[in-house]
Enzyme design. Structure first.
Site, short mmCIF file in Angstrom:
data_model
loop_
_atom_site.label_atom_id
_atom_site.label_comp_id
_atom_site.label_asym_id
_atom_site.label_seq_id
_atom_site.Cartn_x
_atom_site.Cartn_y
_atom_site.Cartn_z
N GLY A 9 -0.77 -4.74 -0.56
CA GLY A 9 0.55 -4.56 -1.16
C GLY A 9 1.63 -4.75 -0.10
N ILE A 10 1.39 -5.69 0.80
CA ILE A 10 2.26 -5.84 1.99
C ILE A 10 3.69 -6.23 1.65
CG2 ILE A 10 1.61 -8.28 2.41
CD1 ILE A 10 1.62 -7.36 5.48
N GLY A 12 5.57 -5.11 -0.70
CA GLY A 12 6.39 -4.07 -1.34
C GLY A 12 7.32 -3.42 -0.33
N ASP A 14 7.20 -0.36 0.98
CA ASP A 14 6.50 0.35 2.05
C ASP A 14 5.76 -0.62 2.96
OD1 ASP A 14 7.46 2.44 0.62
OD2 ASP A 14 5.53 3.41 0.23
N ALA A 87 -1.48 -1.23 -2.38
CA ALA A 87 -1.63 -2.03 -3.60
C ALA A 87 -1.75 -1.07 -4.78
CB ALA A 87 -2.87 -2.90 -3.51
N GLN A 89 -0.43 -0.43 -9.25
CA GLN A 89 0.52 -0.58 -10.36
C GLN A 89 1.39 0.66 -10.20
OE1 GLN A 89 2.92 -0.34 -12.69
NE2 GLN A 89 1.53 0.94 -13.90
N SER A 90 2.57 0.52 -9.64
CA SER A 90 3.29 1.69 -9.12
C SER A 90 4.31 2.29 -10.09
CB SER A 90 3.99 1.30 -7.81
OG SER A 90 4.94 0.29 -8.08
N THR A 132 0.43 10.38 -4.19
CA THR A 132 1.74 10.58 -4.82
C THR A 132 1.96 11.98 -5.36
OG1 THR A 132 2.93 9.99 -6.86
CG2 THR A 132 0.62 9.50 -6.83
N GLU A 134 2.98 12.50 -8.14
CA GLU A 134 2.61 12.46 -9.56
C GLU A 134 1.26 13.14 -9.80
OE1 GLU A 134 4.37 11.30 -12.40
OE2 GLU A 134 6.01 11.36 -10.96
N TYR A 156 -0.95 6.71 -14.77
CA TYR A 156 -0.71 6.45 -13.34
C TYR A 156 -1.19 7.64 -12.50
CZ TYR A 156 1.95 6.09 -8.99
OH TYR A 156 2.31 6.05 -7.66
N LYS A 160 -4.37 7.89 -9.88
CA LYS A 160 -4.11 8.25 -8.48
C LYS A 160 -4.89 9.51 -8.09
CE LYS A 160 -1.01 5.33 -6.64
NZ LYS A 160 -1.08 4.73 -5.30
N HIS A 186 10.37 7.87 -2.52
CA HIS A 186 10.99 7.38 -1.28
C HIS A 186 11.62 6.02 -1.57
CE1 HIS A 186 6.70 6.64 -1.42
NE2 HIS A 186 6.87 5.55 -0.69
#
Ligand code: G4F
Length: 347
Positions: A9-10, A12, A14, A87, A89-90, A132, A134, A156, A160, A186
């Site tokens: 997930g480079i 994104g 973060d 990586a 589905q955020s 997270t 969440e 989600y 997680k 964040h």
């Protein structure tokens, strides 16, 4: 030993901040990026070109954590000493529309990475998992710390939670150095435009420039613990440098409403907002122009949020010496000014 980081997930928010930090620290950086029909390396392309000019290793691979063979291929190619998994589905709301895909990436994807790590990563390789707030969902207490009970309330959050436990399990069972960073919201100017903070600053900048009429939002009384993403990246790195692998809550310990975010951002953008009406009928009017600039659209409502998600990061402060510095006001100002400049530049 040469430090070699692999970041999933480079591209994104973060991933791009972490890439810059690790290059500064002299790491070789390898990144996994999902192929899409449009070029989507905007947050890292300049950094890549500059790193290559300096002769630093910065390689990108097309791959996907839902595809075990692509992970194995990349692991054997770059032989990472540290892996950072971003990586995902955020988007929480989208996870209700794509629950199976969300589970495959956010839960099984982490298992695939850990399995690939067992077989292909170098001895002593360390692993960071983007966990997270969440996980806490409707937890019975506020603020939450590492010992608070989990009660996720979205596909989600549930996916997680699996990832959190499988990381902990691999740590305990196989002795892998693997950490969960339980991060609260964040944000930064690099935040995706469908998350509420960036949606607000980007839309207000467009309204200011006459390119959009109204900003439509869901629950503007929702509260979040918002910090500055770049500071949260530093603590991820610190987790992997600590001899003892562990899990940490990372947060500011302060919450603010979406409404407060709008009010601060709109003042910086030069609006003078006043609220009228209630519930779905509530509107934000710019007193200077008389125009309605904010409206409520129930399409963006989420299931009721009973618990206030607010984190207690005292363990990270005690063990890793980390604490957030950027205030809520500074964060809003940074994001709003960046979007005013962006829209002004016509990019
Ligand atoms: O910006 P959001 O979409 O972030 P959310 O759902 O808190 O999730 C983010 O933070 C989590 C914790 O770090 C991550 F795990 C997750 O991956 C993601 O990065 O929504 C924030 C709040 C919610 O209460 C939402 O109901 O804003 C409220 N909201 C109100 N109107 C809206 C909108 N959110 C979005 N995205 N769009 C709206 O129009």
């Amino acid at each position: 030993m040469r430090k070699i980081a692999l970041i999933t997930g480079i591209n994104g928010q973060d991933g791009s901040y972490l890439t810059e930090l690790l290059l500064e620290k002299g790491y070789d950086v390898h990144g996994i990026d999902r192929r899409s029909s449009q070029f989507n390396r905007g947050r890292i392309e300049d950094t890549r070109q500059e790193a290559q000019k300096r002769g630093q290793v910065f390689e990108l691979y097309y791959g996907d954590i839902s595809d075990f063979s692509s992970i194995c291929r990349i692991f054997s190619n770059c032989k990472p000493t540290e892996i950072y998994n971003f990586a995902s589905q955020s988007h929480v709301a989208i996870s209700f529309e794509e629950p199976a895909h969300t589970t495959d990436v956010n839960a099984n994807g982490v298992l695939r990475l850990l399995e690939a790590m067992r077989y292909f990563a170098v001895e002593g390789c360390r692993f960071y998992q983007a966990s997270t707030s969440e996980l806490f969902g409707n937890a019975p207490e506020t603020p939450q710390n590492e010992n608070s009970p989990f009660h996720p309330r979205s596909p989600y959050g549930v996916a997680k939670l699996y990832a959190y436990w499988i990381v902990k399990n691999y740590r305990e069972h196989y002795g892998i150095h693997a950490c969960n960073g339980i991060l609260y919201n964040h944000e930064s100017p690099r935040r995706g435009e469908n998350f509420v903070t960036r949606k607000i600053t980007y839309s207000l900048a467009r309204i200011k420039a006459g390119r959009q009429d109204v900003l439509k939002l869901g629950n503007i009384d929702a509260q979040r613990d918002w910090g500055f993403a770049k500071e949260y990246i530093e603590v991820m790195w610190k987790m992997l440098q600590n001899e003892q692998a562990d899990d940490y809550v990372i947060a500011t310990g302060e919450t603010h409403t979406v409404r407060e975010f709008i009010e601060k951002a709109s003042a910086i953008a030069g609006f003078d907002i006043e609220w009228e009406g209630k519930g779905v009928e509530e509107k934000g009017r710019d007193k200077k122009s008389g125009n309605i600039i904010v409206e409520i659209d129930p399409k963006f409502y989420r299931p009721e949020e009973k618990t206030i998600l607010c984190g207690d990061a005292s363990k990270a402060k005690r063990v890793l010496g980390w604490k957030p510095k950027t205030t809520f006001g500074q964060l809003v100002e940074m994001m709003m000014k960046a979007d005013l400049e962006l829209i002004d530049s016509g990019k």
